[in-house]
Design a protein around this motif. Structure first.
Motif, PDB file in Angstrom:
ATOM      1  N   TYR A   1       4.974   6.290   2.307  1.00  0.00           N
ATOM      2  CA  TYR A   1       4.908   5.058   3.094  1.00  0.00           C
ATOM      3  C   TYR A   1       4.605   3.893   2.145  1.00  0.00           C
ATOM      4  CZ  TYR A   1       4.353   8.060   7.243  1.00  0.00           C
ATOM      5  OH  TYR A   1       4.524   8.993   8.236  1.00  0.00           O
ATOM      6  N   PHE A   2       5.319   2.803   2.315  1.00  0.00           N
ATOM      7  CA  PHE A   2       5.039   1.570   1.585  1.00  0.00           C
ATOM      8  C   PHE A   2       4.723   0.507   2.640  1.00  0.00           C
ATOM      9  CE2 PHE A   2       7.648   4.008  -1.330  1.00  0.00           C
ATOM     10  CZ  PHE A   2       7.037   3.804  -2.561  1.00  0.00           C
ATOM     11  N   ASP A   3       3.443   0.230   2.796  1.00  0.00           N
ATOM     12  CA  ASP A   3       2.989  -0.652   3.860  1.00  0.00           C
ATOM     13  C   ASP A   3       2.617  -2.032   3.335  1.00  0.00           C
ATOM     14  OD1 ASP A   3       3.073   1.120   6.176  1.00  0.00           O
ATOM     15  OD2 ASP A   3       1.502   2.254   5.143  1.00  0.00           O
ATOM     16  N   GLU A   4       2.938  -3.041   4.132  1.00  0.00           N
ATOM     17  CA  GLU A   4       2.569  -4.421   3.796  1.00  0.00           C
ATOM     18  C   GLU A   4       1.141  -4.734   4.226  1.00  0.00           C
ATOM     19  OE1 GLU A   4       7.215  -5.893   4.284  1.00  0.00           O
ATOM     20  OE2 GLU A   4       5.776  -6.220   5.914  1.00  0.00           O
ATOM     21  N   HIS A   5       0.591  -3.923   5.136  1.00  0.00           N
ATOM     22  CA  HIS A   5      -0.794  -4.073   5.587  1.00  0.00           C
ATOM     23  C   HIS A   5      -1.388  -2.672   5.783  1.00  0.00           C
ATOM     24  CE1 HIS A   5       0.204  -8.278   6.321  1.00  0.00           C
ATOM     25  NE2 HIS A   5       1.255  -7.867   7.014  1.00  0.00           N
TER      26      HIS A   5
ATOM     27  N   ILE B   1       0.855  -1.188   0.000  1.00  0.00           N
ATOM     28  CA  ILE B   1       0.000   0.000   0.000  1.00  0.00           C
ATOM     29  C   ILE B   1       0.888   1.235   0.000  1.00  0.00           C
ATOM     30  CG2 ILE B   1      -1.831   1.236   1.207  1.00  0.00           C
ATOM     31  CD1 ILE B   1      -2.445  -1.496   2.592  1.00  0.00           C
ATOM     32  N   ARG B   2       0.678   2.093  -0.976  1.00  0.00           N
ATOM     33  CA  ARG B   2       1.538   3.260  -1.195  1.00  0.00           C
ATOM     34  C   ARG B   2       0.787   4.520  -0.755  1.00  0.00           C
ATOM     35  NH1 ARG B   2       3.003   7.017  -5.127  1.00  0.00           N
ATOM     36  NH2 ARG B   2       5.171   6.942  -5.882  1.00  0.00           N
ATOM     37  N   THR B   3       1.382   5.259   0.220  1.00  0.00           N
ATOM     38  CA  THR B   3       0.720   6.467   0.725  1.00  0.00           C
ATOM     39  C   THR B   3       1.694   7.636   0.731  1.00  0.00           C
ATOM     40  OG1 THR B   3      -0.604   5.061   2.214  1.00  0.00           O
ATOM     41  CG2 THR B   3      -0.625   7.451   2.610  1.00  0.00           C
TER      42      THR B   3
ATOM     43  N   ASP C   1       6.617   0.277   7.846  1.00  0.00           N
ATOM     44  CA  ASP C   1       7.268  -0.894   7.249  1.00  0.00           C
ATOM     45  C   ASP C   1       8.493  -0.434   6.465  1.00  0.00           C
ATOM     46  OD1 ASP C   1       5.422  -2.623   8.349  1.00  0.00           O
ATOM     47  OD2 ASP C   1       4.094  -2.547   6.605  1.00  0.00           O
ATOM     48  N   VAL C   2       8.249   0.145   5.296  1.00  0.00           N
ATOM     49  CA  VAL C   2       9.313   0.759   4.489  1.00  0.00           C
ATOM     50  C   VAL C   2       8.856   2.163   4.142  1.00  0.00           C
ATOM     51  CG1 VAL C   2      10.684   0.624   2.367  1.00  0.00           C
ATOM     52  CG2 VAL C   2      10.005  -1.476   3.538  1.00  0.00           C
ATOM     53  N   VAL C   3       9.760   3.108   4.215  1.00  0.00           N
ATOM     54  CA  VAL C   3       9.401   4.491   3.909  1.00  0.00           C
ATOM     55  C   VAL C   3      10.506   5.122   3.065  1.00  0.00           C
ATOM     56  CG1 VAL C   3      10.446   5.530   5.973  1.00  0.00           C
ATOM     57  CG2 VAL C   3       8.475   6.617   4.920  1.00  0.00           C
TER      58      VAL C   3
END
Length: 358
Positions: free
Chosen positions: A16-20, A2-4, A88-90
């Motif tokens: 933000y690159f979220d796995e959930h 999920i890309r925010t 998660d990853v940013v």
């Protein structure tokens, strides 16, 4: 994934690159000065290379205490570069970029008659692999590595489309011996305005090989030869091989290359992206096991250039360390620094043997 995307207090982009699913509504409430203008490029006529002059980087953050780390999630007592309390990853625009699109008109186009000047147009981003300050890339799960690969693919695709970008270069520096200024596990991505010297040299060699062999790819032939020989192969799986180059410059140096020629990270298919993590983590852990302590290293993705010569590129990761023994480092002294003529103290075949045994 999920890309925010959001904006930081000074207007820089953060993604933000979220796995959930996660709440990314936290705002950056810091009072920050505006980002610096683009650096200056000066052309060295003696070697036909560009040098970036980035004076604002002299004031960048240097080895802060862990409770003041700008790459950790924000807390009630400290607002970092990441407004959320976890991630998660940013990815975010570097506060002290070597290259950027914030160009201020400069009437100077020459320092002397022979030294040209241009704005250092491009982009520099920071990639945080985990919110855990005390972790490392080698401690990530294969699933998190897959997320990082997808993030690098996203950023490579977007940055390759920016005006004036010649090549996109993701990399990680690890260890104070290498010169890191922040301990938190992170990498960077540079979007260069000019083709860097090493890439230019590699393109020239690839073009000569292409013409001499009737269209063969140089890196593909080097990889095939290493796989057939096997003496310097450290590890491999269905899609990737990790090997020590026969003419390695560094005491411990490994290339990780996909078996299929692709130009860049976005071109990797799902199976190749999944297969990269387990192999890379295996090699990183072998590096750490060599001397029983964390190995300082540079991990550098070599991707195809954006413009002319792109068809000659072959994506691969170059991982190397300046540590040559448990208590010794390889310094770039006279021959390497002044003449760029490398002298390696470790025989590549012996390095591969040690890594296989680690």
């Amino acid at each position: 994934m999920i890309r925010t995307p959001i904006r930081l207090a000074d207007g820089r982009e953060l993604i933000y690159f979220d796995e959930h699913e996660a709440d990314r509504s936290a705002a950056d409430k810091r009072e920050l000065p505006p980002p610096p203008p683009a650096s200056q490029l000066r052309h060295d006529p003696l070697v036909d290379e560009w040098v970036a002059i980035a004076a604002h980087r002299q004031t960048r953050t240097f080895l802060p205490p862990s409770d003041r780390c700008p790459l950790c999630p924000s807390t009630p007592g400290f607002a970092s570069e990441i407004p959320s309390s976890d991630y998660d990853v940013v990815v975010f625009e570097n506060q002290f970029p070597s290259f950027s699109d914030r160009v201020v008109p400069d009437e100077v186009d020459h320092i002397t008659e022979l030294v040209r000047v241009e704005p250092a147009v491009g982009r520099c981003e920071v990639v945080c692999f985990t919110a855990d300050h005390d972790s490392s890339f080698a401690a990530l799960t294969p699933a998190r590595v897959r997320t990082v690969v997808d993030v690098l693919a996203d950023r490579t695709a977007e940055m390759s489309g920016l005006p004036g970008v010649a090549q996109v270069f993701p990399f990680e520096n690890r260890g104070v011996e290498i010169g890191v200024t922040l301990h938190h596990p992170h990498g960077q991505i540079y979007a260069y305005p000019e083709v860097p010297p090493r890439t230019r040299t590699m393109l020239q060699a690839a073009r000569r090989h292409h013409e001499r062999t009737g269209g063969r790819n140089l890196y593909a032939d080097v990889l095939a030869a290493e796989r057939a020989d096997g003496a310097r192969v450290v590890a491999a799986n269905e899609h990737w091989t990790a090997y020590v180059p026969a003419a390695a410059r560094w005491p411990f140096e490994v290339h990780l290359a996909p078996h299929r020629q692709v130009a860049d990270i976005p071109a990797l298919h799902d199976a190749e992206r999944d297969a990269f993590g387990p192999l890379y983590l295996d090699v990183l852990r072998r590096f750490d096991a060599l001397f029983g302590k964390p190995m300082p290293y540079i991990s550098a993705w070599h991707q195809a250039v954006v413009g002319a010569g792109r068809e000659l590129g072959y994506l691969h990761l170059q991982l190397f360390s300046i540590r040559r023994a448990a208590d010794k480092l390889k310094y770039l002294a006279g021959s390497e620094s002044a003449m760029q003529f490398f002298i390696n103290d470790i025989v590549p075949e012996k390095a591969a043997e040690k890594l296989r045994a680690a």
